[in-house]
Design an enzyme around this catalytic site. Structure first.
Site, mmCIF file in Angstrom:
data_model
loop_
_atom_site.group_PDB
_atom_site.id
_atom_site.type_symbol
_atom_site.label_atom_id
_atom_site.label_comp_id
_atom_site.label_asym_id
_atom_site.label_seq_id
_atom_site.Cartn_x
_atom_site.Cartn_y
_atom_site.Cartn_z
ATOM 1 C CD GLN A 121 -3.487 -0.850 1.891
ATOM 2 O OE1 GLN A 121 -3.447 -0.459 2.845
ATOM 3 N NE2 GLN A 121 -4.250 -1.064 1.211
ATOM 4 C CE LYS A 170 0.809 1.956 11.653
ATOM 5 N NZ LYS A 170 0.144 -0.060 10.953
#
Length: 597
Positions: A121, A170
């Site tokens: 992703q 992240k």
């Protein structure tokens, strides 16, 4: 606090009331921080401080944020995950850039160490969005996150508004950071240019030059665009018109910037503008363009636009728009409200009162002789009649969103717009599927207002999953689908320019039952209107229903959008159809290059 908590704290500091988004692995820390913030900051009424609205698709989230921004004037916020979550935001971001809508989009991203490795992703969002957004940040230095977030909001709302994308890996979301509580990135070049524009003023010499031309004019006209809405300049425009009596015509994006019910209002101009507005543009000898950019849907062939105008003036916040399409004789780059206030004060102080009695009479006659009209005797349900009925009930005070196509143009033509931010449509990009999610965003911006999505059977299919979002959050959105069993605007062009070859635009074999679809998604009021005799009663019942309501109207499949200015034609050559009187024989060339959209 963590980087994710920093993002949420900046949201709170910027006054974010609602956000829209769909979760995923790379954005989970932010979603968890939102959850915890809302648990710790309950509203007095039991609601959440910053509710996060979950759509059926990230594109829906983007258009909800845009609808919120368009209806409220505030920055819309969308929060999505990496990869496909972020790429699904490309269309809303580009749409908002094209229409100058302020958004902040937060995208999750794979960890910094994995960037460029084709990780799960992963998508190069800074590259992809760079061509679509006002600005894109990829935050690889966690220490810059807080300042970057605040700067994103400043960029989105300042100058010419637009969407700003912040791509946050992240690991940056999980990094422990010291909260500073203030500070932005330097961006010295942008801030210098912005300060120059925002501090720009009109001198006496500037004002005198404009009024010298205006006092010589016999048929002056204001051409008002979306910049009037973005600048919150409607009151200033009204004061200027009250002082000097110039008639006003608006672009698609400018609808609501000037009360369309007033005697000096000419409503919409352009490719599908009112005949009387376009004829007034043909006849005028002075044009004052306010927050308008002479785009191809309005100016068409620039040399043929306002052919009798001896003087064209332009005011805009964006210096790149000055003279970009049409050469102008006078211009000012700066805030529109301040410019109009200054011009109004100057004209009043010098006792300047243009004598426009003859021009006002001419405009009134244009409005009478070339009024919007259609086949009122037809046995079939006419879309114009549906919109007229809704307009009688709402009196120009509903918030109206649309998809894109014939229904969009009919809504622009047949609704009254008395105030700014009541008209939400995808103007420059022309994005089908915009209407329903934009209405959802608008309803969150104005919970107590009547919000209506005017959509088409083809356009609503694009984001029909958002019907469930309406009922999930129990929003009283009213959805109208004008069903002509196909891509009506495309078919209209195919009739005119491709000898009726309806390539890929006929949907008569499709099996969608829209009413059943709405009922399946929880609409307690969902009906189909097919009988002209029941139109008025059905519309009244539909609008009065206390909650979400869905109305499908089976309209005349051959109903067209008129007036229409064909490719390469001037306003004098527009096609007015069978029911709007024309001043000249229309020009249509079959199998000619159409420049359709």
């Amino acid at each position: 606090m963590s980087g994710a908590e920093v993002i949420v704290q900046v949201f709170a500091g910027e006054g974010v009331e609602v956000m829209f988004g769909y979760s995923g692995g790379a954005i989970l820390p932010v979603y968890d921080a939102v959850f915890r913030y809302n648990a710790e900051h309950p509203r007095a009424n039991g609601g959440e401080a910053m509710p996060l609205i979950v759509p059926a698709n990230e594109q829906g989230a983007g258009f909800m944020a845009a609808g919120y921004a368009r209806a409220s004037g505030k920055v819309g916020v969308a929060v999505v995950t990496s990869g496909p979550g972020a790429t699904n935001m490309v269309t809303p971001v580009r749409d908002s850039m094209a229409d100058s809508i302020p958004l902040v989009v937060i995208c999750g991203q794979v960890g910094t160490a994995a960037i460029g490795s084709d990780a799960f992703q992963e998508a190069p969002i800074s590259n992809i969005m760079g061509a679509c957004a006002k600005h894109v940040f990829l935050v690889t230095d966690a220490a810059q996150l807080e300042a970057t977030m605040r700067t994103a909001f400043t960029l989105a709302r300042s100058g010419r508004p637009g969407p700003v994308v912040v791509d946050v890996p992240k690991d940056v979301q999980n990094t422990a950071l010291a909260w500073r509580g203030s500070g932005e990135l330097a961006l010295s070049g942008y801030r210098t240019r912005l300060r120059t524009v925002e501090q720009a003023t009109l001198s006496d010499t500037d004002c005198a030059a404009l009024f010298t031309a205006l006092m010589r004019a016999q048929r002056p006209l204001i051409y008002a665009g979306g910049g009037v809405i973005a600048a919150e300049a409607a009151d200033a425009l009204r004061a200027f018109v009250d002082a000097f009596g110039l008639p006003v015509t608006t672009t698609l994006m400018g609808l609501g910037g000037f009360d369309s019910t007033g005697p000096l209002a000419l409503h919409l101009l352009g490719m599908h503008g009112t005949a009387y507005a376009n004829y007034a543009v043909e006849d005028c000898d002075f044009v004052l363009a306010l927050g308008a950019r002479f785009d191809d849907r309005v100016a068409g062939v620039p040399d043929k636009f306002a052919p009798r105008a001896k003087f064209i003036a332009q005011v805009d916040i964006d210096p790149s728009e000055i003279g970009k399409v049409k050469a102008v004789d006078w211009h000012h780059v700066g805030p529109l409200t301040r410019a109009l206030d200054r011009l109004t004060a100057y004209g009043r102080a010098h006792g300047l009162h243009p004598q426009l009695t003859a021009w006002h009479a001419h405009v009134a006659e244009l409005k009478r002789a070339h009024a919007m009209n259609y086949d009122r005797a037809s046995a079939l349900v006419q879309p114009y009649a549906v919109l007229e009925a809704i307009n009688r009930h709402t009196q120009g005070r509903a918030v109206v969103s649309t998809g894109v196509g014939q229904h969009q143009m009919w809504a622009a033509q047949y609704f009254d717009f008395r105030a700014p931010r009541h008209w939400l449509t995808s103007g420059s990009m022309g994005t089908m599927g915009f209407g329903l999610p934009a209405a959802i965003g608008a309803q969150f911006a104005h919970p107590d207002k009547l919000v209506i999505d005017i959509d088409g059977d083809a356009s609503i299919r694009m984001n029909i999953g958002e019907l469930e979002t309406v009922t999930t959050y129990n929003l009283p959105v009213k959805v109208v689908v004008l069903n002509n069993v196909g891509d009506g605007m495309v078919r209209q062009w195919q009739k005119l320019y491709f000898k009726g070859r309806f390539a890929a635009s006929d949907k008569s074999l499709h099996k969608k039952d829209f009413v059943l679809a709405a009922q399946a998604d929880g609409f307690a009021w969902a009906r189909r209107l097919e009988d002209k005799a029941t139109l008025e009663a059905t519309i009244a019942d539909f609008l009065a229903f206390d909650g979400p309501a869905f109305l499908e109207v089976m309209i005349d499949p051959d109903a067209g959008v008129y007036p229409m200015v064909g490719p390469g034609a001037s306003y004098a050559q527009m096609i007015t159809g069978d029911f709007i009187p024309s001043r000249a024989a229309p020009v249509a060339h079959e199998d000619s290059p159409s420049h359709m959209f």
